[in-house]
Enzyme design. Structure first.
Site, short mmCIF file in Angstrom:
data_model
loop_
_atom_site.label_atom_id
_atom_site.label_comp_id
_atom_site.label_asym_id
_atom_site.label_seq_id
_atom_site.Cartn_x
_atom_site.Cartn_y
_atom_site.Cartn_z
N SER A 22 46.12 3.19 20.52
CA SER A 22 47.00 2.31 21.27
C SER A 22 47.06 2.77 22.72
CB SER A 22 48.41 2.35 20.66
OG SER A 22 49.35 1.70 21.50
N TYR B 222 56.21 6.92 18.39
CA TYR B 222 55.00 6.10 18.31
C TYR B 222 53.95 6.62 19.29
CZ TYR B 222 51.99 1.97 18.30
OH TYR B 222 50.92 1.12 18.21
#
Length: 191
Positions: free
Chosen positions: A109, A122
């Site tokens: 990501s 995250y």
């Protein structure tokens, strides 16, 4: 069957109809070591082998790091990092048993290189995914890759300017076929 599992079943049927090929789909608890190994064993037994694994899980809780509970932290790290490791480990062991090598793609990501204030665990997990790939041992004829929308850019996003992020993350076609695995430990493997 859950609504998510039903959507997965329908997508698998559509892909099979469109391609004339065979599509395997499964649901399992991404953080369970035995389930990850069982998924790989199931895929090998149904499909006759395993050539590629794409890890594409994403679990998140959006809140300030100071407000995270230990359980929320474990959920985010478990779904985004532990699950990748366990599934990749099971696939790598299968590639070695087959003697064929294989490919493991771990979807990362832009959060692996950008600090998002409300996504601290995250970001840490996706940074960990990048490091799993970088630190994987050589010598097994297994190619690893961390796919991310941002390559080679590091930036800090304090106020989360999503338009700026989108400018760094163009959407492109990366594959014609996608295997989706959803997490629901209460449902059995399907094929």
């Amino acid at each position: 069957m859950s609504a998510a599992a039903e959507r997965l079943r329908a997508a698998a049927a559509e892909i099979a109809a469109d391609t004339g090929g065979r599509v395997l789909y499964a649901t399992f608890d991404l953080e369970d070591c035995d389930a990850a190994a069982a998924l790989v064993t199931h895929a090998q037994s149904v499909m006759g082998g395993l050539d590629i694994l794409v890890c594409n899980a994403g679990v998140n809780v959006k809140k300030k790091a100071i407000d995270f509970t230990p359980a929320e932290f474990d959920t985010v790290i478990g779904g985004n990092l532990r699950a990748y490791f366990l599934t990749a480990q099971a696939a790598a062991r299968q590639f070695i048993r087959q003697g064929t090598g294989g490919v493991i793609v771990m979807n990362s990501s832009n959060a692996s290189v950008a600090a998002f204030e409300d996504l601290t665990p995250y970001c840490a997990a996706k940074g960990g995914v990048d490091m799993l790939v970088r630190s994987a041992p050589d010598g097994y004829n297994i190619m690893l890759s961390a796919a991310s929308n941002v390559v080679g850019r590091q930036f800090l996003v304090k106020n989360t300017d999503y338009d700026a992020i989108r400018s760094f993350t163009p959407i492109t076609k990366v594959a014609d076929t996608v295997l989706v695995i959803i997490t629901n430990p209460d449902e059995p493997f399907n094929s």
